[in-house]
Structure formats: C-alpha cells, structure tokens
Design an enzyme around this catalytic site. Structure first.
Site, PDB file in Angstrom:
ATOM      1  N   LYS A 208       9.406  -4.927  13.995  1.00 15.13           N
ATOM      2  CA  LYS A 208       9.546  -4.272  12.670  1.00 15.13           C
ATOM      3  C   LYS A 208      10.614  -2.907  12.948  1.00 15.13           C
ATOM      4  CE  LYS A 208       5.780  -3.861  10.542  1.00 15.13           C
ATOM      5  NZ  LYS A 208       4.738  -3.583   9.200  1.00 15.13           N
TER       6      LYS A 208
ATOM      7  N   HIS B 123      -2.247 -39.138   9.737  1.00 13.99           N
ATOM      8  CA  HIS B 123      -1.014 -39.728  10.011  1.00 13.99           C
ATOM      9  C   HIS B 123      -0.121 -38.980  10.703  1.00 13.99           C
ATOM     10  CE1 HIS B 123      -2.304 -43.379   7.851  1.00 13.99           C
ATOM     11  NE2 HIS B 123      -3.167 -42.537   6.929  1.00 13.99           N
TER      12      HIS B 123
ATOM     13  N   LYS C 145       0.893  -1.191   0.182  1.00 11.81           N
ATOM     14  CA  LYS C 145       0.077  -0.056  -0.006  1.00 11.81           C
ATOM     15  C   LYS C 145       0.929   1.220   0.070  1.00 11.81           C
ATOM     16  CE  LYS C 145      -3.859  -0.116   2.423  1.00 11.81           C
ATOM     17  NZ  LYS C 145      -4.665   0.196   3.620  1.00 11.81           N
TER      18      LYS C 145
ATOM     19  N   GLU D 105      -4.198 -12.445  13.964  1.00 11.17           N
ATOM     20  CA  GLU D 105      -3.889 -11.051  13.848  1.00 11.17           C
ATOM     21  C   GLU D 105      -4.961  -9.893  14.291  1.00 11.17           C
ATOM     22  OE1 GLU D 105      -0.859  -9.283  11.213  1.00 11.17           O
ATOM     23  OE2 GLU D 105      -2.584  -8.691   9.990  1.00 11.17           O
TER      24      GLU D 105
ATOM     25  N   GLU E 149      10.190  -5.962   3.610  1.00 14.80           N
ATOM     26  CA  GLU E 149      10.404  -7.211   2.785  1.00 14.80           C
ATOM     27  C   GLU E 149      10.052  -7.100   1.359  1.00 14.80           C
ATOM     28  OE1 GLU E 149       9.062  -8.125   7.345  1.00 14.80           O
ATOM     29  OE2 GLU E 149       8.684  -6.636   5.512  1.00 14.80           O
TER      30      GLU E 149
ATOM     31  N   GLY F 215      -4.928  -5.262   5.538  1.00 13.16           N
ATOM     32  CA  GLY F 215      -4.361  -6.480   4.640  1.00 13.16           C
ATOM     33  C   GLY F 215      -4.978  -7.811   4.638  1.00 13.16           C
ATOM     34  N   ARG F 216      -5.249  -8.377   5.903  1.00 19.08           N
ATOM     35  CA  ARG F 216      -5.844  -9.554   5.933  1.00 19.08           C
ATOM     36  C   ARG F 216      -7.388  -9.712   5.522  1.00 19.08           C
ATOM     37  NH1 ARG F 216      -4.951  -7.316  10.650  1.00 19.08           N
ATOM     38  NH2 ARG F 216      -6.766  -6.894  12.326  1.00 19.08           N
TER      39      ARG F 216
END
Length: 549
Positions: free
Chosen positions: A510, A390, A209, A359, A215, A273-274
């Site tokens: 961060k 399993h 944004k 979050e 990153e 964002g999510r």
C-alpha cells in the site's frame, strides 16, 4: 530473544515427530479396521455444531500429544488472557476483544477501567434504532423517498464480513430491499454495483476506522458524486447526510465528508478488521436481517466463545480444528486446506476464511521477533458443493498433493424442494467416504474394468476430511461457525507462538502504491526510482493510458 526453535524443542513436539513416524504410513482403511468405533467416538459437539474428525490420519494418541503440546505452550492461559482483555496483540500493544462484541448485556468486562460490554451494547442499540428506521421507511432519502437500496463501501474485513454474512443469511433478509457491496478500487466494482439503482432510494454505508483507507474513500467520494449528480441537487450537504452513514472513529473526517456525526457508528482499536463482522461493521447485515436476527447471530458467536473457553481440549471444536490443522501443516507438510460448504448460501465463506486465517497466521516471526523454525499458516480455498465436485475434486481424489478438507452440511434446507437436499447431503457423506477409503485395484477389477484402465480408475484414498454438521443455516449457526474458525486460528497462533492479530504484511504494498500514483498521473515523465522491471511497466502504462504505443 526467545529461540526460534523453542516450539520444536518442546518435549511434546518431539513426541509428535516420533509418533508421526509410526502413523504416517497407516491408511484410513487400516485405522477404521483396527478401531471400528472411531466414527462414533471421534466426534465433538458444541454451540449447535457437530464435528466428525474420525476421517483424519491420526489416533487417540495423536490428539493426546497435541493436547500435551497445547499445555506446554500455555494455551489455556492464553485463552484466558484474551477473554480477560489483556494485550494479546503484542506488536500493537492492545487487546483482541472480538469476544466482547457478542457478550450478553448483563455481563461486564472492564478494560483499563472501562466496561467495554456496556459500550458495545450502546452501539448495538443505536444500530438497531437506525436499522429499524431504514427497514420501516421512517428514515428516508433527501427527496422523501423510502430507502430500498443499501450499498456497503469497505475493504478487507469491512467488506468480506458483511458480504459473506449477507449472502449466508439472505434467506432472512428484507425481500423488498437490495444490498450491494463495493470494495475494489477498480471503477468497475462501483459502476456495476450501482448501475440499476435509483439514487433517491439508495443509502451508502462507508466503513473505515480512520476514514482514510485509500480504496474505501476513493469509492465513497465517487458515491457522493454519483448521488448528488443523480439527484440533481448539486453539492447540497443535506442530501449527503440523508444518504450516507459511517462506521468509523474519525468524527472530524466523517463530518467533513458530509455525514451527520449522529449517523456515525464507532468501534474500537481492539477490534481487528477480520474480526469485526459482529461490530458496527455489521450494520448492513443488521439492516438486511433486522436487529432481532442480528442478535441471534451474536448469540451463536457467544455460544461458541463459551464452548471454546470452558470445554476440555479433547472435546473442544476450535482446538480440534486448529490442532489437527497444525498436525498436517507441520508434520505432513500440507500447504492448503479446502473448505467445502454444501449450502449455496455459504458461497462466500471460503473467501471470508482466506482473510481470517491467512492474514492472521501468515507470519514468519514469533512474538519475540525471532524467525520461526517451522511452517505456519495454510492457504485456505474452496467452493460450494456440488459445483466443486465437477471442478477441482479430481485433484483432491487423484492428485499428488495432500489437501485436508472441511465439509460443511446441514440437516435441513432453508429451501426444501423435492429430493434436492437429500441428494446434496448424500454427496457430503459420499465425498468424505471416497476421499478416505478410495477404490483399490481389486475393487476396480471386480467392476469389470478393462485392465488398461485399471490404474486410471484407482483412488488411493487416505485423504483426510472433517465433516461439520448443523441442523440448519440460521443466524445463530452462522455465528457459531465463524467463531469456530476464529478460535481455531487463535489456537494455531498460540501454538506457533505468533501474533494472529496484526497484519504488517499488508502495509508495504500500500505504501509503495501511494508513491507510484503520481508517477502514473503526472504530465512529466518521472525520474527513475525503481527497479528496471517496475520502471518499464510504469512507462508502458503511461503510454497506454494516453493512447500511445
């Protein structure tokens, strides 16, 4: 400041505490014996999904009290406030209008005098034109070669949503194209994602944004170098413009990077964002499955939105998922929820839900800033069946921890082969049955088991599950499934009186990382600024980095 114990002081909460004391000891065997029809009655349907919640440690009275709690907390009013575009994200003073991203073109929703639905469809139309150009081959790279590879660069919701959706819908994806996703600042992520790609045929979608995310922009800069070096065109800005598009709102920074502003697709500060999968963040998904299928995805989201907004709570799927989750977290003391999709296409769905749920509701502060006096949030995790059977199902069946589970299955396979799907779905129903009812000592002995082994083969049961079914994993089904959990998260946030739309907890680490970077890279030993552990680790890393001891 509101009392942090306001929730636990509510009349319905106190009734739920008393009620828990009367039902907590009951086994699901007893509940089904007392009410043989509960498996037919405790079922809700909406937006193409069917929810069986009968195998939970609750009664009709439990649901009634949870609805009473919702009424006391003003849940209906909060739902309407969100859909109206009010500033329900209180700490950032903004709306949370992901529901507007999937409203039909003919609807209107004005926020601060602006019709946001019209704006959304304006972006969707631009996305569709671009996606069609890439899919048809009319949008080519700098050498004139057709784009055959799309690499999405983002992190958090800008990665988890697109990669989950691509994996979930890859059955519908263009078969002659390759899609990759880069999120981690670990250089290995970029190297492995691009190792076998031809730069001349590769398009990068940079999703940030602000266009400053550490990153994402580090990976984007590496991608630009990889592209220009691979094409042998030096720093030709036209080459970058042909191979990069941006999902951002920072036009100046996008243009400075070398991306044509005409190939910037914006979104809004009311999209978290999510919650952004169905915004321009979903551009890679639209290119993969095409604009028509992408709109089917949006229609599934919208169908669940309407179900959530209009259906009474006793038949409302997001309410039931959310409220039952609160029932276990705050009255049984459970800490996790296992999400177990019995469709390999949904292999990234549990990871997607980790961000959406943890979050959103991993908060210790109420809307007014008071410390909560009760547990919030849950740890979400899971793997596709039957692989998980399993692996960790042993703990689900015989471990000492109570883990509510959501099992997700489909009536038809997108890849029907022989008996595979019948065998897969048999496991869905068998696991839910086994977790609920277990196997008693008497039943184990009746099988002729040696007495010394009887305790080891007893399954206590009474392990709760929801079973969610749909006809098949189509784009619209995926939309409904994601929206189901989005709204379940909102239900819990409203009942816990927390803000499910901010994420201040991700900021501290961060900020500290930005301060530490020069301490790792500077030639001179940094002045001690940290605790002894951090300082020693920095010193060791510097030595390793330069090949020292």
């Amino acid at each position: 400041m509101t009392d942090a114990n306001a929730l636990t002081d509510r009349f319905a909460w106190k009734q739920l505490q008393e009620h828990h004391g009367s039902v907590a000891h009951l086994h699901l065997r007893e509940l089904f014996a007392q009410d043989p029809e509960r498996g037919e009655r405790m079922v809700a349907e909406g937006a193409g999904l069917v929810l069986d919640y009968s195998k939970h440690r609750l009664t009709d009275r439990t649901i009634s009290l949870l609805i009473d709690l919702a009424d006391e907390c003003g849940l209906s009013e909060r739902i309407e406030a969100m859909f109206r575009g009010e500033h329900v994200n209180v700490t950032e003073d903004r709306p949370a209008l992901h529901v507007a991203l999937r409203m039909p073109r003919n609807e209107r929703l004005a926020v601060d005098g602006v019709d946001v639905v019209a704006e959304v469809h304006g972006v969707l139309d631009r996305m569709a034109t671009f996606a069609d150009g890439v899919r048809s081959g009319t949008h080519t790279g700098a050498t004139g070669a057709r784009i055959r590879n799309v690499v999405n660069i983002g992190i958090g919701g800008s990665d988890l949503g697109p990669v989950m959706a691509y994996e979930a819908l890859r059955h519908f994806a263009a078969p002659d194209m390759t899609f990759r996703f880069v999120s981690n600042i670990d250089g290995t992520d970029f190297v492995e994602a691009t190792r076998d790609l031809d730069p001349a045929e590769t398009l990068f979608i940079v999703s940030s944004k602000t266009f400053t995310t550490l990153e994402t922009m580090t990976n984007a800069s590496t991608a630009r170098d990889w592209l220009t070096n691979g094409l042998g065109l030096g720093s030709d800005p036209s080459a970058v413009a042909k191979h990069f598009v941006a999902v951002s709102t920072a036009a100046d920074l996008v243009e400075a990077f070398g991306i044509d502003p005409q190939n910037m697709f914006g979104f809004w500060d009311w999209v978290g964002g999510r919650y952004s999968l169905d915004s321009a963040i979903g551009l890679s998904t639209m290119i993969a499955i095409g604009p028509t299928r992408f709109r089917e995805l949006l229609s599934g989201f919208h169908a669940m939105d309407e179900h959530f907004r209009t259906t009474p709570f006793e038949r409302n799927l997001p309410f039931l998922i959310g409220a039952i989750g609160l029932w276990y977290a705050d009255f049984f003391g459970t800490q996790t929820v296992a999400v177990l999709p019995y469709d390999l296409y949904l292999k990234r769905f549990p990871a997607y839900l980790q961000q959406l749920t943890m979050e959103s509701n991993g908060k210790h502060t109420t809307l007014t800033g008071a410390r909560v006096g009760y547990d919030t949030g849950a740890i979400y995790w899971g793997e596709p069946g039957t692989n998980g059977q399993h692996s960790f199902y042993q703990l689900l069946h015989q471990g000492t921890r109570l883990v509510p589970c959501d099992l997700i299955g489909f009536g038809r396979s997108l890849n029907p082969i022989g008996r595979h799907h019948d065998l897969l779905m048999a496991n869905v129903f068998a696991q839910a049955e086994a977790l609920a009812f277990g196997r008693t000592e008497e039943e184990v002995r009746a099988d002729g088991t040696l007495e010394a082994l009887v305790p080891h083969r007893v399954m206590e049961g009474n392990r709760p599950t929801s079973t969610i079914l749909a006809e098949e994993l189509s784009p619209s089904t995926l939309g409904a499934l994601v929206a189901l959990y989005e709204h379940a998260v909102f239900v819990q946030g409203a009942l816990w009186d927390i803000d499910p739309f901010d994420q201040w907890g991700v900021e501290l680490g961060k900020a500290l990382a930005r301060a530490i970077v020069p301490e790792l890279e500077d030639a001179e030993e940094p002045e001690p600024r940290h605790d002894s552990s951090t300082q020693a680790l920095i010193r060791r890393y510097r030595a390793m980095r330069t090949g020292g001891a």
